[in-house]
Scaffold this active site. Structure first.
Site, PDB file in Angstrom:
ATOM      1  N   GLU A 200       0.968  -1.255  -0.155  1.00 11.28           N
ATOM      2  CA  GLU A 200       0.054   0.068   0.109  1.00 11.28           C
ATOM      3  C   GLU A 200       1.016   1.239  -0.133  1.00 11.28           C
ATOM      4  O   GLU A 200       1.978   1.353   0.611  1.00 11.28           O
ATOM      5  CB  GLU A 200      -0.948  -0.040   1.417  1.00 11.28           C
ATOM      6  CG  GLU A 200      -2.193  -0.583   1.323  1.00 11.28           C
ATOM      7  CD  GLU A 200      -2.790  -0.655   2.537  1.00 11.28           C
ATOM      8  OE1 GLU A 200      -2.690   0.214   3.484  1.00 11.28           O
ATOM      9  OE2 GLU A 200      -4.010  -1.300   2.740  1.00 11.28           O
ATOM     10  N   GLU A 288      -9.558  -1.555   6.187  1.00  6.98           N
ATOM     11  CA  GLU A 288      -9.811  -2.898   6.319  1.00  6.98           C
ATOM     12  C   GLU A 288     -11.285  -2.708   6.922  1.00  6.98           C
ATOM     13  O   GLU A 288     -11.767  -1.718   7.593  1.00  6.98           O
ATOM     14  CB  GLU A 288      -8.853  -3.540   7.125  1.00  6.98           C
ATOM     15  CG  GLU A 288      -8.710  -3.312   8.673  1.00  6.98           C
ATOM     16  CD  GLU A 288      -8.284  -4.189   9.353  1.00  6.98           C
ATOM     17  OE1 GLU A 288      -8.053  -5.436   9.327  1.00  6.98           O
ATOM     18  OE2 GLU A 288      -7.922  -3.570  10.800  1.00  6.98           O
ATOM     19  N   ARG A 292     -16.860  -7.712  13.391  1.00  9.54           N
ATOM     20  CA  ARG A 292     -17.100  -8.173  15.029  1.00  9.54           C
ATOM     21  C   ARG A 292     -17.319  -6.884  15.811  1.00  9.54           C
ATOM     22  O   ARG A 292     -17.074  -5.812  15.349  1.00  9.54           O
ATOM     23  CB  ARG A 292     -15.706  -8.739  15.537  1.00  9.54           C
ATOM     24  CG  ARG A 292     -14.410  -7.911  15.413  1.00  9.54           C
ATOM     25  CD  ARG A 292     -13.447  -8.294  16.190  1.00  9.54           C
ATOM     26  NE  ARG A 292     -12.131  -7.888  15.952  1.00  9.54           N
ATOM     27  CZ  ARG A 292     -11.682  -6.500  15.958  1.00  9.54           C
ATOM     28  NH1 ARG A 292     -12.416  -5.737  16.929  1.00  9.54           N
ATOM     29  NH2 ARG A 292     -10.410  -6.099  15.729  1.00  9.54           N
TER      30      ARG A 292
HETATM   31  P1  ADP Z   1      -4.276  -4.396  11.655  1.00  5.64           P
HETATM   32  O1  ADP Z   1      -5.526  -5.123  10.874  1.00  5.64           O
HETATM   33  O2  ADP Z   1      -2.924  -5.252  11.718  1.00  5.64           O
HETATM   34  O3  ADP Z   1      -4.647  -3.473  12.718  1.00  5.64           O
HETATM   35  P2  ADP Z   1      -4.876  -1.997   9.751  1.00  5.64           P
HETATM   36  O4  ADP Z   1      -4.645  -2.124   8.261  1.00  5.64           O
HETATM   37  O5  ADP Z   1      -6.017  -1.859  10.408  1.00  5.64           O
HETATM   38  O6  ADP Z   1      -3.857  -3.172  10.343  1.00  5.64           O
HETATM   39  O7  ADP Z   1      -3.770  -0.705  10.310  1.00  5.64           O
HETATM   40  C1  ADP Z   1      -3.617  -0.548  11.562  1.00  5.64           C
HETATM   41  C2  ADP Z   1      -2.921   0.831  11.739  1.00  5.64           C
HETATM   42  O8  ADP Z   1      -1.532   0.842  10.788  1.00  5.64           O
HETATM   43  C3  ADP Z   1      -3.789   1.953  11.087  1.00  5.64           C
HETATM   44  O9  ADP Z   1      -4.680   2.706  11.990  1.00  5.64           O
HETATM   45  C4  ADP Z   1      -2.528   3.076  10.623  1.00  5.64           C
HETATM   46  O10 ADP Z   1      -2.201   3.645  11.790  1.00  5.64           O
HETATM   47  C5  ADP Z   1      -1.398   2.092  10.332  1.00  5.64           C
HETATM   48  N1  ADP Z   1      -1.455   1.958   8.759  1.00  5.64           N
HETATM   49  C6  ADP Z   1      -1.874   0.977   8.121  1.00  5.64           C
HETATM   50  N2  ADP Z   1      -1.762   1.180   6.825  1.00  5.64           N
HETATM   51  C7  ADP Z   1      -1.124   2.347   6.570  1.00  5.64           C
HETATM   52  C8  ADP Z   1      -0.946   3.129   5.478  1.00  5.64           C
HETATM   53  N3  ADP Z   1      -1.043   2.676   4.102  1.00  5.64           N
HETATM   54  N4  ADP Z   1      -0.295   4.300   5.550  1.00  5.64           N
HETATM   55  C9  ADP Z   1      -0.054   4.885   6.910  1.00  5.64           C
HETATM   56  N5  ADP Z   1      -0.177   4.007   8.067  1.00  5.64           N
HETATM   57  C10 ADP Z   1      -1.036   2.912   7.834  1.00  5.64           C
END
Ligand code: ADP
Length: 449
Positions: A200, A288, A292
């Site tokens: 990403e 994402e 739940r």
């Molecule tokens: P997980 O499912 O492991 O919790 P997420 O995709 O929900 O992972 O991302 C969790 C956190 O990681 C986000 O809230 C953000 O702080 C950081 N993050 C994830 N993807 C990105 C991105 N593309 N750019 C910047 N920060 C990101």
């Protein structure tokens, strides 16, 4: 309606769900590991069944043992809470096959959203903006480099089966890619049993804003407004609030519309959350979907006045949603903080041990306490070290922060290190008070000193 609900979880969330069950007159069954014999959640339920030894694989993650506990106790429904088996589609399927109502979405929705590249594809097809990146896992560092070349550095490598902030690697230039790919793949493999990763664009200092959605089996899908969850450590939330401060009406509207469209496109039933990153210009990108109930659901309950657990139970029983979109109002402001047994001075390393002293503020007066522990509780190395959550409600954000600050001052936890000192600093910090937050503040040291 089913009559007896087994909660396949522990800690504060198990207690919260038992309360919701009692409100509807349902009987409750707790499950516990050998380490949790004296845990508060065990005493909250009408019946309790021992699962096995402390390691989650032999207790809270054992589908077989949980199904056996349901049979033994006569439970006819299972609530998974969050964490553990809550996003395991095989568990949802096994419950259904065992004649138990799974209180959550369909196994198919869990499976599709648990595969993050697939979730991105499904949301993009529904017209939901996604973070630019790959729509499939990348086979190797060369393929990752091709995607990075197209979207531009910095990028972030993420586990396709990811969760809990595990297995993410920021890559600022092509030279770092091979090493980062190897590390991310290895971490993903060991945490999730799948080494698949995708790419990403890495957003600098975005906000994390999410939308609570709810669907029923009659085809209704509504949103329950947004939550701001930008204050995080290790990509995991520490502070959550609703409404999100300083969010333009246009952006908020875009987020809630996108969330409902996304949930509708997959025929979503029960409680779920679509998470987004929001850039300083108000652009937003789907991150994402969590299929739940979330840790931070109480802030939504406090501003909407709705009981999300009761709604989950009703919807799982086939009843229509107990509220329509027009009835879901956002009133006042609510802020939740998570008190973990972790040492902020040691990069938030868990701090297991015995809680030798515990004083919590009383509930009422705009303060809600959701605790999984009591004085004398042992914080085990085997489980998530969340001890309790404080939720402050105010007529406006300033009022909520004042109550929160007082409630934090009233907390005493001895025997383990906690996130309390950091949370007190955050509650007093001018940037937080002004609602100027982003996801990298804690790591950048904004709250030091
Ligand atoms: P997980 O499912 O492991 O919790 P997420 O995709 O929900 O992972 O991302 C969790 C956190 O990681 C986000 O809230 C953000 O702080 C950081 N993050 C994830 N993807 C990105 C991105 N593309 N750019 C910047 N920060 C990101």
């Amino acid at each position: 309606m089913f009559r007896t609900v087994l909660v396949a979880n522990r800690g504060e969330i198990a207690r919260r769900v038992f309360r919701g069950c009692r409100a509807l007159g349902l009987s409750t069954v707790a499950v516990y590991s050998e380490a949790d014999r004296d845990a508060p959640h065990v005493k909250d339920a009408d019946r309790a069944v021992l699962l096995g030894p402390a390691p989650p694989r032999e207790s809270y993650l054992s589908v077989e043992r949980i199904l056996a506990a349901a049979r033994e106790s006569g439970a006819d429904a299972v609530h998974p809470g969050y964490g553990f088996l809550s996003e395991n589609w095989r568990f949802a399927e096994a419950c259904a096959q065992g004649g138990l109502t799974f209180i959550g979405p369909s196994a198919e929705a869990i499976r599709a959203m648990g595969d993050k590249p697939e979730a991105r594809r499904r949301m993009a097809a529904a017209g939901v903006p996604i973070v630019p990146g790959s729509s499939e896992p990348v086979a190797d560092a060369v393929a990752a480099g091709r995607v990075a070349g197209e979207i531009g550095y910095p990028v972030i490598l993420k586990a396709a089966a990811g969760g809990g902030g595990i297995g993410m690697a920021k890559v600022t230039s092509a030279g770092e890619l091979a090493g980062a790919f190897a590390t991310a793949t290895r971490r993903a493999q060991s945490a999730f049993g799948s080494g698949q990763v995708y790419v990403e664009r890495y957003l600098e200092a975005p906000r994390h804003v999410e939308v609570q959605v709810f669907g029923d089996t009659k085809g209704s899908v509504v949103h329950l407004h947004e939550r701001e969850c930008s204050i995080q450590r290790r990509h995991q939330k520490l502070v959550e609030e609703s409404p999100a401060p300083n969010l333009e009406t246009k952006t908020k509207r875009g987020l809630t519309d996108a969330a409902v469209a996304g949930a509708r496109a997959i025929g979503y039933v029960n409680a779920g959350t679509l998470e987004f990153l929001v850039d300083p210009q108000g652009g937003f990108y789907f991150l994402e979907m969590n299929t739940r109930l979330q840790v931070e659901h109480p802030v939504t309950e406090e501003v909407t006045g709705l009981d999300l657990v009761a709604a989950q139970l009703r919807v799982a029983a086939g009843e229509p949603l107990p509220f329509s979109q027009d009835e879901v109002e956002q009133r006042g402001a609510a802020i939740e903080v998570r008190v973990y047994a972790e040492d902020p001075a040691k990069n938030f390393l868990p701090s297991p041990g015995t809680i030798t002293r515990l004083a919590l503020p009383g509930g009422g007066e705009g303060i809600r306490v959701e605790s999984g522990v009591v004085e004398g509780s042992v914080v085990s190395v085997h489980y998530d070290p969340l001890l309790f959550k404080l939720i402050a409600l105010g007529a406006d954000r300033t009022g909520a922060i004042e109550r929160l600050a007082r409630a934090l001052d009233a907390c005493v936890v001895e025997g383990v290190k906690t996130t309390l000192p950091l949370l007190r600093t955050i509650a007093a910090h001018p940037d937080f008070r002004r609602g100027r937050v982003h996801t990298q503040m804690v790591e950048q040291g904004a709250f030091h000193g």
